[in-house]
Enzyme design. Sequence first.
Site, PDB file in Angstrom:
ATOM      1  N   SER A  20       0.811  -1.260   0.108  1.00 28.06           N
ATOM      2  CA  SER A  20      -0.015  -0.036  -0.040  1.00 28.06           C
ATOM      3  C   SER A  20       0.779   1.137   0.247  1.00 28.06           C
ATOM      4  O   SER A  20       1.977   1.468   0.782  1.00 28.06           O
ATOM      5  CB  SER A  20      -0.918  -0.069   1.208  1.00 28.06           C
ATOM      6  OG  SER A  20      -1.524   1.254   1.267  1.00 28.06           O
ATOM      7  N   LYS A  71     -13.961  -4.376   4.891  1.00 22.54           N
ATOM      8  CA  LYS A  71     -14.740  -3.062   4.738  1.00 22.54           C
ATOM      9  C   LYS A  71     -16.237  -3.755   4.957  1.00 22.54           C
ATOM     10  O   LYS A  71     -17.008  -2.678   5.808  1.00 22.54           O
ATOM     11  CB  LYS A  71     -14.816  -2.594   3.213  1.00 22.54           C
ATOM     12  CG  LYS A  71     -13.584  -2.147   2.826  1.00 22.54           C
ATOM     13  CD  LYS A  71     -13.329  -1.497   1.481  1.00 22.54           C
ATOM     14  CE  LYS A  71     -12.194  -1.128   1.009  1.00 22.54           C
ATOM     15  NZ  LYS A  71     -12.257  -0.323  -0.401  1.00 22.54           N
ATOM     16  N   ASP A 108     -13.970   6.156  -0.211  1.00 28.04           N
ATOM     17  CA  ASP A 108     -13.763   5.646  -1.657  1.00 28.04           C
ATOM     18  C   ASP A 108     -14.167   6.406  -2.643  1.00 28.04           C
ATOM     19  O   ASP A 108     -14.029   6.633  -3.894  1.00 28.04           O
ATOM     20  CB  ASP A 108     -13.846   3.974  -1.903  1.00 28.04           C
ATOM     21  CG  ASP A 108     -12.885   3.275  -1.004  1.00 28.04           C
ATOM     22  OD1 ASP A 108     -11.867   3.751  -1.101  1.00 28.04           O
ATOM     23  OD2 ASP A 108     -13.295   1.998  -0.644  1.00 28.04           O
ATOM     24  N   GLY A 132     -19.500  -3.164 -12.927  1.00 29.53           N
ATOM     25  CA  GLY A 132     -19.055  -3.735 -11.672  1.00 29.53           C
ATOM     26  C   GLY A 132     -19.797  -3.304  -9.958  1.00 29.53           C
ATOM     27  O   GLY A 132     -20.088  -2.176 -10.191  1.00 29.53           O
ATOM     28  N   GLY A 135     -16.633  -3.784  -3.910  1.00 35.01           N
ATOM     29  CA  GLY A 135     -16.637  -2.786  -3.074  1.00 35.01           C
ATOM     30  C   GLY A 135     -16.359  -1.423  -3.486  1.00 35.01           C
ATOM     31  O   GLY A 135     -17.198  -0.456  -3.280  1.00 35.01           O
ATOM     32  N   ALA A 136     -15.637  -1.519  -4.543  1.00 36.21           N
ATOM     33  CA  ALA A 136     -15.407  -0.227  -5.302  1.00 36.21           C
ATOM     34  C   ALA A 136     -16.386   0.454  -6.107  1.00 36.21           C
ATOM     35  O   ALA A 136     -16.940   1.674  -5.861  1.00 36.21           O
ATOM     36  CB  ALA A 136     -13.929  -0.167  -6.329  1.00 36.21           C
ATOM     37  N   VAL A 240     -11.150   2.313 -12.387  1.00 36.15           N
ATOM     38  CA  VAL A 240     -10.545   2.473 -10.783  1.00 36.15           C
ATOM     39  C   VAL A 240      -9.137   1.584 -10.747  1.00 36.15           C
ATOM     40  O   VAL A 240      -8.420   1.850  -9.796  1.00 36.15           O
ATOM     41  CB  VAL A 240     -11.496   2.008  -9.966  1.00 36.15           C
ATOM     42  CG1 VAL A 240     -12.916   2.478 -10.167  1.00 36.15           C
ATOM     43  CG2 VAL A 240     -11.811   0.328 -10.165  1.00 36.15           C
ATOM     44  N   TYR A 242      -5.310   1.041 -11.105  1.00 36.01           N
ATOM     45  CA  TYR A 242      -3.812   1.807 -11.492  1.00 36.01           C
ATOM     46  C   TYR A 242      -2.631   1.053 -11.838  1.00 36.01           C
ATOM     47  O   TYR A 242      -1.710   1.772 -11.628  1.00 36.01           O
ATOM     48  CB  TYR A 242      -3.740   2.905 -10.236  1.00 36.01           C
ATOM     49  CG  TYR A 242      -3.798   2.247  -8.898  1.00 36.01           C
ATOM     50  CD1 TYR A 242      -2.531   1.771  -8.374  1.00 36.01           C
ATOM     51  CD2 TYR A 242      -4.814   1.965  -8.251  1.00 36.01           C
ATOM     52  CE1 TYR A 242      -2.660   1.501  -7.171  1.00 36.01           C
ATOM     53  CE2 TYR A 242      -4.663   1.779  -6.957  1.00 36.01           C
ATOM     54  CZ  TYR A 242      -3.462   1.435  -6.286  1.00 36.01           C
ATOM     55  OH  TYR A 242      -3.547   0.902  -4.978  1.00 36.01           O
TER      56      TYR A 242
END
Length: 295
Positions: A20, A71, A108, A132, A135-136, A240, A242
């Site tokens: 991260s 989450k 987010d 989708g 979670g995102a 989303v 990267y």
Amino acid sequence: MNISGHTKMICLLGSPVAHSLSPAMHNEGFKQLDLDYCYLAFDVKEGELKGVLDSFKKMGVRGFNLTMPLKTEAVALCDKLSPAAKIAESVNTVVIENDGTVTGHTTDGIGFTESARQAEVDYIGKKITLLGTGGAGIAVLTQLALDGAGEISVFERAGSRFKDRTASTIRKIHESTSCKVTVYDYEDNVMKREISESVLLINATNVGMAPNPEGNLIKDASWLTDRATGMNEKLTVSDVIYNPRKTKLLEMAAECGLNAFNGMYMLLYQGAAAFELWTGKKMPVEIVKEKYFDI
């Protein structure tokens, strides 16, 4: 960084977390503002969060971020939820007050919408296509609706394990906003139609993410263009993902001459929103962006 007996800890919990950028980003912000905080990452697995949270309350930890797979688990452990976290049934940022009260937020979606604003996307009152409902996807869907998107077409795979949560989220969006949300299966003709009517196309799935960067849910560049003119200048394409920085979807958008952006700044701006919740100060975003994101 000077660690003292007064230093407050903030951290990232999830599994895995070693990759991260969050520790570097937040500790740079603390250093720039001379704040006595330290941000660390800990590998915490599903089912372990309650014990960690109980310990954090006793230790005076100010708060923490959550990534997968924690989450959803966090929702039931919070005393209060922000409107977005309540709708999305997901928490990625926790604030622990001095009295031990635990408030859950999801930043987010804020990260995504701020990225869209930076890309000069005007989606207020307009139609958006979202691919989708993980979670995102749910976080982005929720924040777009709260911010004033007019209509969102959501594509979800038949038999998705997220179907019940998606239905619950959409019901709450319809109860609390004027945004119209419709769910579709991944059918080529339907996808082409909805994209052609949208100002923003978002891939919120992991299709195209390393180590499998060849994936792309958009099968042909013609899906991104206007059938009459060959161009769809009103459309912006976002991913989303990267890693890689430019997915196959974003490469396709570039070939069509479309405005496009990836998920790097979503990560930055969701972190900036969390930073302000914990400290009451605005993260020095431009410094952090230049040092860790514009590379």
